[in-house]
Write a protein that holds these residues in place. Structure first.
Motif, PDB file in Angstrom:
ATOM      1  N   GLU A 165       1.233   3.410   3.823  1.00 20.72           N
ATOM      2  CA  GLU A 165       1.264   2.275   4.670  1.00 20.72           C
ATOM      3  C   GLU A 165       0.376   1.092   4.071  1.00 20.72           C
ATOM      4  O   GLU A 165       0.663   0.006   4.602  1.00 20.72           O
ATOM      5  CB  GLU A 165       0.139   2.675   5.950  1.00 20.72           C
ATOM      6  CG  GLU A 165       0.833   3.535   6.985  1.00 20.72           C
ATOM      7  CD  GLU A 165       0.106   3.948   7.924  1.00 20.72           C
ATOM      8  OE1 GLU A 165      -0.964   3.256   8.100  1.00 20.72           O
ATOM      9  OE2 GLU A 165       0.306   5.072   8.936  1.00 20.72           O
ATOM     10  N   SER A 166       0.162   1.377   2.746  1.00 18.78           N
ATOM     11  CA  SER A 166      -0.251   0.169   1.788  1.00 18.78           C
ATOM     12  C   SER A 166       1.140  -0.735   1.714  1.00 18.78           C
ATOM     13  O   SER A 166       0.682  -1.909   1.145  1.00 18.78           O
ATOM     14  CB  SER A 166      -0.959   0.665   0.559  1.00 18.78           C
ATOM     15  OG  SER A 166       0.097   1.132  -0.083  1.00 18.78           O
ATOM     16  N   THR A 167       2.181  -0.391   1.694  1.00 16.87           N
ATOM     17  CA  THR A 167       3.283  -1.077   1.329  1.00 16.87           C
ATOM     18  C   THR A 167       3.854  -2.107   2.693  1.00 16.87           C
ATOM     19  O   THR A 167       4.685  -2.727   2.332  1.00 16.87           O
ATOM     20  CB  THR A 167       4.289  -0.322   0.960  1.00 16.87           C
ATOM     21  OG1 THR A 167       4.977   0.819   2.105  1.00 16.87           O
ATOM     22  CG2 THR A 167       4.030   0.847  -0.212  1.00 16.87           C
ATOM     23  N   THR A 168       3.480  -1.678   3.681  1.00 18.03           N
ATOM     24  CA  THR A 168       4.008  -2.437   5.031  1.00 18.03           C
ATOM     25  C   THR A 168       2.883  -2.733   5.985  1.00 18.03           C
ATOM     26  O   THR A 168       1.863  -2.035   6.083  1.00 18.03           O
ATOM     27  CB  THR A 168       5.091  -1.432   5.609  1.00 18.03           C
ATOM     28  OG1 THR A 168       5.434  -1.951   7.030  1.00 18.03           O
ATOM     29  CG2 THR A 168       4.464  -0.281   5.677  1.00 18.03           C
ATOM     30  N   ILE A 205      10.689   2.272   0.746  1.00 16.81           N
ATOM     31  CA  ILE A 205       9.460   1.606  -0.103  1.00 16.81           C
ATOM     32  C   ILE A 205       8.314   2.500   0.091  1.00 16.81           C
ATOM     33  O   ILE A 205       7.712   2.630  -0.748  1.00 16.81           O
ATOM     34  CB  ILE A 205       9.493   0.255   0.215  1.00 16.81           C
ATOM     35  CG1 ILE A 205      10.666  -0.436  -0.270  1.00 16.81           C
ATOM     36  CG2 ILE A 205       8.159  -0.388  -0.656  1.00 16.81           C
ATOM     37  CD1 ILE A 205      10.721  -2.037   0.433  1.00 16.81           C
ATOM     38  N   ALA A 206       7.989   2.717   1.394  1.00 16.22           N
ATOM     39  CA  ALA A 206       6.725   3.428   2.025  1.00 16.22           C
ATOM     40  C   ALA A 206       6.817   4.741   1.039  1.00 16.22           C
ATOM     41  O   ALA A 206       5.772   5.297   0.585  1.00 16.22           O
ATOM     42  CB  ALA A 206       6.640   3.387   3.196  1.00 16.22           C
ATOM     43  N   GLN A 208       8.390   5.965  -1.613  1.00 16.61           N
ATOM     44  CA  GLN A 208       8.353   6.013  -2.896  1.00 16.61           C
ATOM     45  C   GLN A 208       6.850   5.674  -3.420  1.00 16.61           C
ATOM     46  O   GLN A 208       6.337   6.463  -4.155  1.00 16.61           O
ATOM     47  CB  GLN A 208       9.222   4.700  -3.281  1.00 16.61           C
ATOM     48  CG  GLN A 208       9.401   4.528  -4.892  1.00 16.61           C
ATOM     49  CD  GLN A 208       9.931   5.704  -5.615  1.00 16.61           C
ATOM     50  OE1 GLN A 208      11.344   5.794  -5.464  1.00 16.61           O
ATOM     51  NE2 GLN A 208       9.174   6.367  -6.343  1.00 16.61           N
ATOM     52  N   GLU A 209       6.463   4.893  -2.786  1.00 12.45           N
ATOM     53  CA  GLU A 209       4.700   4.827  -3.083  1.00 12.45           C
ATOM     54  C   GLU A 209       3.931   6.088  -2.779  1.00 12.45           C
ATOM     55  O   GLU A 209       3.141   6.465  -3.675  1.00 12.45           O
ATOM     56  CB  GLU A 209       4.163   3.737  -2.233  1.00 12.45           C
ATOM     57  CG  GLU A 209       2.850   3.113  -2.773  1.00 12.45           C
ATOM     58  CD  GLU A 209       2.949   2.410  -4.199  1.00 12.45           C
ATOM     59  OE1 GLU A 209       1.989   2.354  -4.713  1.00 12.45           O
ATOM     60  OE2 GLU A 209       4.009   1.924  -4.262  1.00 12.45           O
TER      61      GLU A 209
END
Length: 403
Positions: A165-168, A205-206, A208-209
Motif C-alpha cells: 500500500e506504500s505505492t498507492t 505496481i503494488a 511488485q513492491e
C-alpha cells in the motif's frame, strides 16, 4: 529537433528514423499521428481516409492509451433504455445506456428487455464484491520450503500489506488468498480494493513492491509477476467462484401478462429454455458461461465507455437463472467478474467521457452506479434473447434487423 512531414518520411524510408520515434521529430502527437498514417498509406498503397478522421486529441492518448497511433476506428453507437434500477441503498436509477456494436438486432433486443424491466417496476442490483487481483509465481527449493513460504505469507500479512500500500493512495490489500502450491511453485493471489479505478496497473505496481520485500526476507526466486492465477483476461473457474472486479447480481420479477404480451411467450417456456440451453447446454460443453450472451452487452458498453475490451472475456462468465414463481417469471443474472472503471485508462477519451456522461457515471464515486447499470443491461439483453428463443423469434429478428 522538429522536421517537416516530408523530411520525416524520407528518414523513415532510409531507416534513420524508426516508426515509433516519430514523436521525437514532430511538433506534437497529433502531427506524429498524421505523419505515421501517411507513411503507412505510402507503404501499403491504401488510403486511410476514414481511419484518419477523428476528433479526439492524440496528445494524452499517445502518452497513456496507445503507441504508434495512426488514427481511430469508428463503431456505431446507439442507446438502449431507459432502464430502471432499484439499488441496495433504496435509490432509483433511470437512464439510457450507450452501446457500441456492429451486430444488428442487438440494441433492439436489449431495448425490448429494458421495456420489460420498466413494465415490471424495475430490476434490483446488488454489488457483492469489489476486488482486483495479481498473482505472481514464486519458485522455492522444494515442497517443504513452498509450504513454509505459504505459512510465512499468512503470518506476515500486515507487513506485506504495508509495503504494497506504500505505492498507492487508493489501493488497499484485502488479503492474499488463495495461495496455491504446485510442486515447489507457489502462487499467492493478492486481492485489492481499487476504488473507482479498474486498478490493474495499481495492483501490478503494488504487488511488485510486495514481492521485492518477500524476496529480501526469504530464499525464493520470483519467476514472474503474473503467474496466471490472477486470473486476468482469461475465462476461469477461480474468477467464477472468488470474483474479480465487481461481482454483481441483478434480478427482476416479470408478471405473467407482461411475459405474454411483450416477450410473446410464457414463464414456463423461458424457464425450460434457460435450463436446457444456459445450464445443461453450458455444462455439457464445459463452458464457464452459463448464460446466453453476456459478452454481447458487456462488449457493447465497454466499447462505448472506454473500458478495456479484453476484459470482456471475464465479463462473459456468469450464470442466468429463471423460475416460475406463482405464475410469474423470476429472472436473474450473476456477474462474478466485471472489471470496470470510471476513472483512468480509456475512460479519459473524449468519446468515452460523453458516453459515460449520458449515464452520469464519469469520475470518482461513480463506479458502483456504472457497474449496476452494466448489470441491468446484461439482464435486459439476456431476458430478451431467452424470451426470443422461447418464442421461436430469434432467426426472424436477425433476418429483419441483422442482415
Amino acid at each position: 529537433m522538429n522536421l517537416n512531414t516530408d523530411e520525416i518520411i524520407e528518414k523513415l524510408d532510409s531507416g534513420e528514423i524508426r516508426i515509433h520515434e516519430i514523436e521525437k521529430y514532430a511538433e506534437n502527437a497529433n502531427q506524429a499521428t498524421d505523419i505515421r498514417r501517411k507513411y503507412i498509406e505510402n507503404k501499403s498503397g491504401t488510403q486511410l481516409e476514414h481511419i484518419g478522421k477523428y476528433s479526439i486529441d492524440m496528445t494524452l492518448t499517445a502518452q497513456k492509451n496507445i503507441e504508434n497511433q495512426i488514427g481511430t476506428i469508428q463503431v456505431p453507437v446507439g442507446v438502449a433504455g431507459p432502464v430502471i434500477i432499484n439499488t441496495e441503498e433504496d435509490e432509483k436509477i433511470e437512464t439510457y445506456v450507450p452501446m457500441a456494436t456492429t451486430e444488428g438486432a442487438l440494441l433492439a433486443s436489449v431495448n425490448r428487455g429494458c421495456s420489460v424491466i420498466r413494465k415490471s417496476g424495475g430490476c434490483s442490483v446488488s454489488i457483492l464484491n469489489n476486488q482486483m487481483t495479481r498473482a505472481p509465481v514464486i519458485k522455492t527449493k522444494n515442497v517443504h520450503d513452498a509450504s513454509k513460504l505459504k505459512k510465512w505469507i499468512e503470518t506476515h500479512f500486515d507487513e506485506i500489506k504495508k509495503v504494497a500500500e506504500s505505492t498507492t493512495n487508493h489501493g488497499k490489500l484485502i488479503k492474499i488468498d488463495p495461495i496455491a502450491i504446485v510442486g515447489k511453485l507457489v502462487y499467492p493471489r493478492f486481492v485489492y480494493e481499487t476504488g473507482d479505478s479498474m486498478g490493474m496497473n495499481m495492483v501490478t505496481i503494488a504487488t511488485q513492491e510486495a514481492i521485492n520485500f518477500m524476496e529480501k526476507e526469504n530464499d525464493i526466486h520470483v519467476i514472474a509477476l503474473s503467474g496466471n492465477f490472477c486470473v486476468d483476461k482469461k475465462p476461469s473457474a477461480l474468477n467464477m467462484i472468488e470474483g474479480r472486479g465487481k461481482s454483481l447480481v441483478a434480478e427482476v420479477t416479470v408478471p405473467k401478462e407482461i411475459v405474454e404480451k411483450t416477450l410473446k411467450t410464457t414463464p414456463e417456456a423461458i424457464v425450460e429454455v434457460n435450463y436446457a440451453k444456459n445450464l445443461v447446454g453450458s455444462a455439457i460443453s464445459g463452458s464457464y458461461g452459463y448464460n446466453a450472451h453476456f459478452a454481447n452487452m458487456v462488449a457493447a458498453v465497454f466499447l462505448a465507455c472506454g473500458q478495456d475490451p479484453a476484459h470482456v472475456v471475464e465479463g462473459s462468465i456468469g450464470i442466468t437463472t429463471a423460475e416460475d414463481v406463482d405464475g410469474d417469471l423470476y429472472f436473474s443474472i450473476t456477474l462474478p467478474d466485471l472489471p470496470v472503471a470510471t476513472v483512468g485508462g480509456g475512460t479519459r477519451l473524449e468519446t468515452a467521457t460523453e458516453s459515460m456522461n449520458i449515464m452520469d457515471v464519469k469520475g470518482s464515486g461513480k463506479v458502483n452506479k456504472f457497474a449496476s447499470i452494466v448489470a441491468s443491461i446484461v439482464l435486459a439483453g439476456e431476458l430478451s434473447l431467452v424470451g426470443a428463443l422461447a418464442a421461436g423469434h430469434l432467426a426472424r429478428a436477425h433476418k429483419e434487423l441483422g442482415r
